[in-house]
Write a protein that holds these residues in place. Structure first.
Motif, PDB file in Angstrom:
ATOM      1  N   LEU A   1      -7.500   4.275  -6.902  1.00  0.00           N
ATOM      2  CA  LEU A   1      -6.479   3.635  -6.078  1.00  0.00           C
ATOM      3  C   LEU A   1      -5.113   3.712  -6.744  1.00  0.00           C
ATOM      4  O   LEU A   1      -4.088   3.955  -6.089  1.00  0.00           O
ATOM      5  CB  LEU A   1      -6.872   2.180  -5.820  1.00  0.00           C
TER       6      LEU A   1
ATOM      7  N   ASN B   1       0.791  -1.227   0.000  1.00  0.00           N
ATOM      8  CA  ASN B   1       0.000   0.000   0.000  1.00  0.00           C
ATOM      9  C   ASN B   1       0.826   1.281   0.000  1.00  0.00           C
ATOM     10  O   ASN B   1       0.271   2.366  -0.058  1.00  0.00           O
ATOM     11  CB  ASN B   1      -0.942   0.019   1.204  1.00  0.00           C
TER      12      ASN B   1
ATOM     13  N   SER C   1      -8.154   5.807   3.982  1.00  0.00           N
ATOM     14  CA  SER C   1      -7.121   5.376   4.916  1.00  0.00           C
ATOM     15  C   SER C   1      -5.712   5.606   4.388  1.00  0.00           C
ATOM     16  O   SER C   1      -4.748   5.527   5.149  1.00  0.00           O
ATOM     17  CB  SER C   1      -7.306   3.885   5.227  1.00  0.00           C
TER      18      SER C   1
ATOM     19  N   SER D   1     -13.038   3.048  -8.863  1.00  0.00           N
ATOM     20  CA  SER D   1     -12.291   2.776  -7.633  1.00  0.00           C
ATOM     21  C   SER D   1     -10.872   2.301  -7.926  1.00  0.00           C
ATOM     22  O   SER D   1      -9.918   2.704  -7.257  1.00  0.00           O
ATOM     23  CB  SER D   1     -13.037   1.737  -6.793  1.00  0.00           C
TER      24      SER D   1
ATOM     25  N   ASN E   1     -19.319   4.511   5.557  1.00  0.00           N
ATOM     26  CA  ASN E   1     -18.026   5.084   5.202  1.00  0.00           C
ATOM     27  C   ASN E   1     -17.835   6.371   6.003  1.00  0.00           C
ATOM     28  O   ASN E   1     -18.647   7.300   5.895  1.00  0.00           O
ATOM     29  CB  ASN E   1     -17.985   5.371   3.700  1.00  0.00           C
TER      30      ASN E   1
ATOM     31  N   SER F   1     -13.573   6.138  -1.139  1.00  0.00           N
ATOM     32  CA  SER F   1     -13.844   4.883  -0.447  1.00  0.00           C
ATOM     33  C   SER F   1     -13.001   4.821   0.819  1.00  0.00           C
ATOM     34  O   SER F   1     -12.069   5.603   1.014  1.00  0.00           O
ATOM     35  CB  SER F   1     -13.534   3.698  -1.358  1.00  0.00           C
ATOM     36  N   TYR F   2     -13.337   3.858   1.690  1.00  0.00           N
ATOM     37  CA  TYR F   2     -12.585   3.761   2.933  1.00  0.00           C
ATOM     38  C   TYR F   2     -11.134   3.389   2.667  1.00  0.00           C
ATOM     39  O   TYR F   2     -10.235   3.829   3.388  1.00  0.00           O
ATOM     40  CB  TYR F   2     -13.238   2.728   3.851  1.00  0.00           C
ATOM     41  N   THR F   3     -10.895   2.597   1.621  1.00  0.00           N
ATOM     42  CA  THR F   3      -9.515   2.235   1.283  1.00  0.00           C
ATOM     43  C   THR F   3      -8.717   3.468   0.900  1.00  0.00           C
ATOM     44  O   THR F   3      -7.573   3.660   1.347  1.00  0.00           O
ATOM     45  CB  THR F   3      -9.507   1.220   0.140  1.00  0.00           C
TER      46      THR F   3
END
Length: 902
Positions: free
Chosen positions: A473, A273, A502, A469, A541, A497-499
């Motif tokens: 990302l 990540n 974060s 998404s 979310n 999105s939550y990904t």
């Protein structure tokens, strides 16, 4: 001068008397001076020639005789000249030229894209070979490592079983007499390891008894060369050997770049990540080139509209740190884009209060614009360039001038790879008329334009809007990698999105009215709101839930009103709270109307009259224009410590880009040329040259037609690229280089378009003036009208600019052709001196009148005097046209630099 003799129509003898040994008389060619309008019988009629005062002969076949001829002139080879012809018919030349040019334009229209496409295919083959070579190297290395690990593990297990046998502990390691190593020993390990690997080993060898160190070396240094030395690229260039300045060929540079990229991709697989621990691990494993850091701190930052006195941003305090990715979120109308504009110094026309510090100093942010990247919300990308060409142009003009080319290749290829643009790198971005890449890919190209210049501060306005998404990302991961090099990244995002949420380091949450509801680490935002009694429900979310609360859609479970959240944040951090905002802390009843809270100055003001309100709007608009002009002409000292290419070098880059764009717009150019051909045919056929006026009517139509057609075509040079210029100039690119490159490329039209038009008009009209004289006048005319079109295109929007380009030549031509019998003739005459159409028409008429000599002297002098023309002013007319063109270009450049929008 000899007075005009009286000659009766019955007088059949022609009063021509030629000097001995001369074909024509320098003062008129006759012993009687006459005007063709009053004494046409003095002139030898057309179709005949008069070699003496007593002879009148008819023109033979293959020759032609104009009015007043003393000898017959031979026709061209393909011209038609019947007996008693008054002019040669050279229409056949015009038809052949028209057919040839039409065929050439047809080829250009259908095959214009093949020139660049062939070049791109050649470059793509070189790049693909380099990529294939690097990937084969990486695959070979991975295969060798797997084999080495497998054998090492097998040998380790065999060694463990050997040492577990207590009975065989004292046996000999090697069987005597045979020299063969016994299984399970270090000697066997060496022999099996040597047999399993076919690659030669160079340099320092492993210790025979150090099996543990060997395994540790393989696991800890998978890219090491111990026991395996495979070359990347040419045979004389190894992985660590080539440096940027040593790489010369395109293939070598691509191999060097992709070798580094493959190494980074391998590390990214280990650190998925690129956040927190992954960042630390990747920083240690990959050699990262640190950039100059920029830290932005702001205190009590407020922005107010001057006209309505409404707050767009109010009391925002915080800091943006290098190496972190900060997200700016909030509902619609919260001032997110305004906040970014305030940080970058682009909030013109507004009243800005508070302090903004750059690296702890009160310095203008424009002083660092060479190392600041700003990604606008709209995708401002050149649609007639490929993805790679867009990125390369930005890299050439904005990277450091002393950066080696292999390093530039690495930067561009890394951005293409990280943004997932590899499949569409050779595809055109596309325009409204011509479909190109998808909207999401276009958005990533928009971000890539700023990433390739290696900024220290990167501001992005909604870069994930319109992306799915996976693409979002991919983009955030690319930005995370930029943060590894110390880049300060701040971006406006909607509904992440939550990904994605974060993956941000800091969060700036704005409420309506430009008020801060939270500013701090992303990991602590839920903890802070939980302290206020606002908890995120399960399967919700967090960013969406917080924005719904600030929007007023969702009512919090606690007694806290959504209007009180900014006040709670100020009180939580000890910031001073304005009195009108402090009232809202008592509850929703005391909070009042949000509009009145945001506009306390208007709450108690009396309504103004219509005249007063109108005058206030005029003053505000004038102040807004003044602020924009001051912002454009104000210069600041450069403190970025980056030396970008100079004006001449950027001029070369702009010139190459514009040439590519024009090649891809060859179809439009072909249509322009075809219209000029048809205009030349029509005007050459209909507006025949009159001997009495020396072709004034035909040349008047020519001036108007060429002005209209060339002006409308020249409008495209600047009117379609305004947004691109504003973005590029705001980033520090040279406006002078941009303007000169545009003008230089348009010189092709300045030379070719007169030739295209004249090739039809001259052969269908057949004036007495020479082709070269007409061509010289047309070149100066096109140069003049192109400069006027630049100024119109830059000053007005495309619609009004086209209207003005049609109106200006018509009105100026009417002024230039007004007679002297008007009462205000002196004023009109002086006014006509400022009309370029007057000088163009005079140059055409003088060039044609020079060919009327002999008996035409009286007619020529009378006609020129009536129009106010002078036979000796031909070069002066051309000089005035060039001066008009040069002056209009200076005005256009001044308008472009002064009235641009940032």
């Amino acid at each position: 001068m000899i007075p005009l003799a009286y000659v009766t129509p019955m007088f059949c003898r022609y009063n021509y008397q030629l000097p001995a040994g001369k074909p024509n008389h320098s003062c008129g060619g006759a012993d009687i001076w006459a005007d063709i309008l009053s004494s046409r019988e003095i002139f030898c009629p057309k179709g005949s020639y008069c070699p003496s005062t007593i002879q009148k002969l008819s023109c033979s076949s293959g020759y032609y005789c104009r009015t007043g001829s003393t000898s017959q002139a031979g026709c061209f080879r393909l011209a038609t000249c019947d007996p008693k012809s008054s002019n040669q018919n050279i229409t056949a030349y015009g038809i052949m030229i028209f057919a040839g040019l039409s065929f050439l334009l047809l080829i250009i229209y259908n095959c214009s894209d093949q020139v660049l496409a062939t070049r791109e295919r050649r470059e793509a083959k070189t790049r693909e070979k380099a990529v294939q070579s690097v990937r084969e190297t990486v695959q070979a290395r991975e295969k060798w490592k797997d084999i080495a690990k497998k054998h090492a593990i097998d040998l380790q297990s065999q060694l463990s079983r050997t040492f577990s046998r207590a009975t065989s502990a004292k046996k000999a390691d090697v069987v005597k007499g045979t020299g063969q190593a016994k299984p399970g020993t270090d000697a066997a390990l060496q022999s099996i390891s040597g047999a399993s690997s076919s690659a030669p080993t160079k340099g320092k060898k492993k210790d025979k008894n150090n099996l543990t160190n060997m395994l540790h070396e393989i696991e800890a240094n998978p890219e090491g060369h111990e026991g395996f030395n495979l070359e990347i690229g040419d045979k004389n260039i190894k992985k660590h050997a080539p440096k940027g300045k040593q790489l010369q060929t395109q293939s070598q540079m691509f191999r060097y770049a992709y070798g580094q990229i493959e190494k980074e991709k391998a590390m990214q697989e280990q650190n998925k990540n690129l956040t927190f621990s992954g960042v630390i691990s990747m920083t240690n494993d990959i050699e990262i080139r640190k950039r100059p850091t920029i830290e932005i701190s702001f205190k009590d930052l407020s922005i107010t509209l001057k006209r309505k006195k409404r707050h767009l941003l109010r009391g925002v305090t915080g800091k943006l740190s290098p190496g972190k990715v900060s997200a700016v979120m909030g509902p619609s109308g919260a001032g997110k884009t305004t906040f970014l504009s305030a940080l970058t110094g682009k909030a013109t026309g507004c009243q800005v209060s508070g302090t903004v510090l750059v690296n702890g100093k009160a310095e203008p942010i424009q002083a660092y614009k060479k190392i600041i990247g700003f990604v606008p919300q709209d995708d401002i990308v050149h649609g007639n360039l490929t993805v790679e060409e867009n990125l390369w142009f930005s890299a050439r003009c904005r990277l450091s001038a002393d950066l080696p080319k292999p390093e530039r290749v690495l930067v561009v290829e890394r951005v293409i790879e990280s943004l997932g643009l590899q499949p569409v790198r050779d595809s055109l971005v596309g325009t409204v008329e011509k479909r190109g890449i998808s909207g999401g890919q276009r958005k990533r190209v928009n971000v890539g334009l700023e990433m390739v210049m290696e900024p220290s501060l990167l501001i992005l306005d909604e870069p994930t809007s319109g992306l799915d998404s996976s693409s979002s990302l991919l983009l955030i991961r690319a930005l995370r990698r930029e943060a590894l090099e110390g880049v300060n990244i701040c971006m406006v995002v909607h509904q992440p999105s939550y990904t994605l949420f974060s993956m941000f380091d800091d969060l700036i949450l704005l409420a309506k009215g430009g008020l801060t509801a939270y500013h701090g680490p992303v990991k602590k935002v839920e903890e802070y709101f939980a302290g206020l009694g606002i908890t995120v429900p399960e399967r919700s979310n967090p960013p969406d839930y917080f924005i719904d609360i600030l929007e007023g859609i969702v009512k919090p479970s606690s007694d806290v009103n959504y209007k009180q959240l900014p006040v709670r944040w100020m009180l939580h951090n000890g910031y001073p709270v304005p009195m009108d905002m402090l009232q809202s802390i008592d509850g929703p009843e005391a909070s009042g109307d949000s509009t009145n809270d945001a506009n306390p100055s208007e709450a108690g003001s009396e309504p103004q009259s219509f005249a007063g309100e109108f005058w206030q709007d005029v003053k505000t608009n004038v102040e807004l224009k003044k602020d924009n002009i001051e912002s454009n002409i104000t210069t600041t000292d450069d403190k970025s410590n980056r030396k970008t290419p100079d004006v001449f070098q950027q001029y070369r880059y702009f010139l190459g880009r514009i040439c590519k764009q024009r090649l891809r717009e060859a179809r439009t150019q072909a249509v322009d040329f075809l219209i000029l051909l048809l205009a030349g045919i029509c005007l050459g056929t209909l507006a025949k040259v009159s001997d009495e006026t020396f072709g004034v009517i035909g040349y008047t139509y020519t001036v108007i037609a060429v002005s209209l057609l060339c002006k409308i075509a020249a409008l495209r040079s600047f009117s379609l690229d305004k947004l691109h210029y504003w973005r590029e100039s705001a980033s520090g690119m040279s406006s002078m280089a941009y303007f000169l490159a545009k003008d230089t490329v348009d010189h092709f039209n300045t030379l070719v378009k007169p030739l295209v038009y004249l090739s039809m008009f001259y052969f269908f009209n057949n004036p007495r003036s020479s082709f070269t004289d007409n061509y010289a006048v047309l070149i100066c005319l096109v140069y003049c009208v192109s400069g006027i079109a630049y100024a119109l295109a830059i000053l007005f929007e495309p619609g009004p600019a086209q209207l003005w380009s049609v109106l200006v030549p018509v009105v100026l031509t009417l002024i230039a052709t007004q007679g002297e019998d008007r009462e205000d003739s002196n004023f009109v005459k002086k006014l006509s001196d400022f009309c370029y159409t007057k000088w163009a028409l005079e140059a055409f008429v003088i060039a044609n009148a020079k060919r009327y000599y002999g008996v035409w002297l009286i007619t020529r002098c009378g006609s020129l005097m009536e129009s106010g023309y002078d036979l000796n002013h031909w070069y002066r007319c051309l000089i005035f046209l060039v001066i008009f063109g040069l002056g209009s270009r200076i005005i256009a450049f001044f308008i472009m630099v002064t009235f641009q929008k940032k």
